[in-house]
Design a protein around this motif. Structure first.
Motif, PDB file in Angstrom:
ATOM      1  N   UNK A  26       0.839  -1.191   0.000  1.00 31.77           N
ATOM      2  CA  UNK A  26       0.000   0.000   0.000  1.00 31.77           C
ATOM      3  C   UNK A  26       0.881   1.249   0.000  1.00 31.77           C
ATOM      4  N   UNK A  27       0.493   2.223  -0.816  1.00 34.45           N
ATOM      5  CA  UNK A  27       1.161   3.516  -0.849  1.00 34.45           C
ATOM      6  C   UNK A  27       0.257   4.539  -0.169  1.00 34.45           C
ATOM      7  N   UNK A  28       0.848   5.345   0.692  1.00 31.04           N
ATOM      8  CA  UNK A  28       0.080   6.350   1.416  1.00 31.04           C
ATOM      9  C   UNK A  28       0.545   7.731   0.972  1.00 31.04           C
ATOM     10  N   UNK A  29      -0.399   8.538   0.532  1.00 33.02           N
ATOM     11  CA  UNK A  29      -0.110   9.861  -0.010  1.00 33.02           C
ATOM     12  C   UNK A  29      -0.671  10.951   0.902  1.00 33.02           C
ATOM     13  N   UNK A  30      -0.079  12.134   0.811  1.00 33.32           N
ATOM     14  CA  UNK A  30      -0.359  13.198   1.773  1.00 33.32           C
ATOM     15  C   UNK A  30      -0.728  14.496   1.047  1.00 33.32           C
ATOM     16  N   UNK A  31      -2.004  14.674   0.720  1.00 32.09           N
ATOM     17  CA  UNK A  31      -2.423  15.858  -0.026  1.00 32.09           C
ATOM     18  C   UNK A  31      -2.254  17.162   0.739  1.00 32.09           C
ATOM     19  N   UNK A  32      -2.126  17.072   2.071  1.00 33.44           N
ATOM     20  CA  UNK A  32      -1.970  18.288   2.867  1.00 33.44           C
ATOM     21  C   UNK A  32      -0.507  18.716   3.008  1.00 33.44           C
ATOM     22  N   UNK A  33       0.420  17.902   2.520  1.00 37.89           N
ATOM     23  CA  UNK A  33       1.825  18.303   2.555  1.00 37.89           C
ATOM     24  C   UNK A  33       2.015  19.574   1.721  1.00 37.89           C
ATOM     25  N   UNK A  34       3.038  20.354   2.082  1.00 39.37           N
ATOM     26  CA  UNK A  34       3.271  21.638   1.429  1.00 39.37           C
ATOM     27  C   UNK A  34       4.041  21.440   0.115  1.00 39.37           C
TER      28      UNK A  34
END
Length: 208
Positions: A26-34
């Motif tokens: 599973x890959x976890x992505x972070x849309x709130x990262x700057x």
């Protein structure tokens, strides 16, 4: 136990990215990262007739400390046609271009406003074409940490891949010339090698 890796979302990721996540469940992505300038969030590299060229997605306005999922594409710059022409001139004669390109063309034609959405759709297609059964999940603020490895901020254009521990080039057929150009966009591998692409990625994982 499932292996989860925290990663950045790139525009048509390069081969180092896929080598780094090849054993993930599973890959976890972070849309709130700057948003970080000079990153792969809006650029990728392809092999042209006499050089390696960069395709960049233009972004609207100035971007002081803005979340990745708020980055808007500047669609008034005709960038889609530029990218489509660039990809066609680079790979139009590649063995698997006619099979794979329509998947990407469909996304380009949507004229999406969100660069996050564009990258997400393109990566989803790439993983499908590679037959890599990894899941993609968005991390929401407040959720507990569930990943074993975090490679965010590590795969940057400013630092050569040879200085990291993920990718060791495995040469494959490329158009134009005899010298092999490593670590290009995943498009280069898919269009040139088709179904063999996944095995080439697995062979390119750097041994420790």
């Amino acid at each position: 136990m499932a292996k989860r890796i925290a990663v950045d979302l790139h525009y048509f990721p390069n081969l180092e990215f896929f080598a780094a996540i090849a054993d993930a469940d599973e890959l976890i992505f972070f849309p709130e990262d700057i948003y970080q300038r000079q990153s792969y969030f809006n650029r990728t590299e392809i092999r042209l007739a006499n050089k390696v060229g960069t395709l960049s997605v233009p972004i609207q306005g100035r971007r002081p400390k803005i979340a990745l999922n708020r980055i808007k594409i500047s669609n008034d710059q005709n960038w889609v046609n530029i990218h489509l022409r660039g990809i066609q001139s680079a790979y139009g004669k590649a063995p698997f271009y006619e099979y794979y390109f329509p998947y990407f063309e469909t996304v380009f034609e949507q004229k999406l406003e969100s660069l996050w959405d564009l990258n997400w759709q393109m990566l989803t297609i790439c993983l499908k074409l590679l037959r890599m059964p990894v899941k993609m999940r968005v991390h929401e603020q407040g959720q507990e940490q569930t990943w074993a490895e975090d490679i965010r901020g590590q795969l940057m254009p400013s630092v050569p891949f040879s200085e990291r521990d993920y990718y060791h080039p495995e040469s494959y057929f490329q158009l134009f010339g005899l010298d092999f150009d490593p670590n290009l966009s995943i498009m280069d591998l898919l269009f040139c090698e088709g179904p063999a692409s996944k095995s080439i990625i697995l062979k390119s994982i750097k041994k420790h």
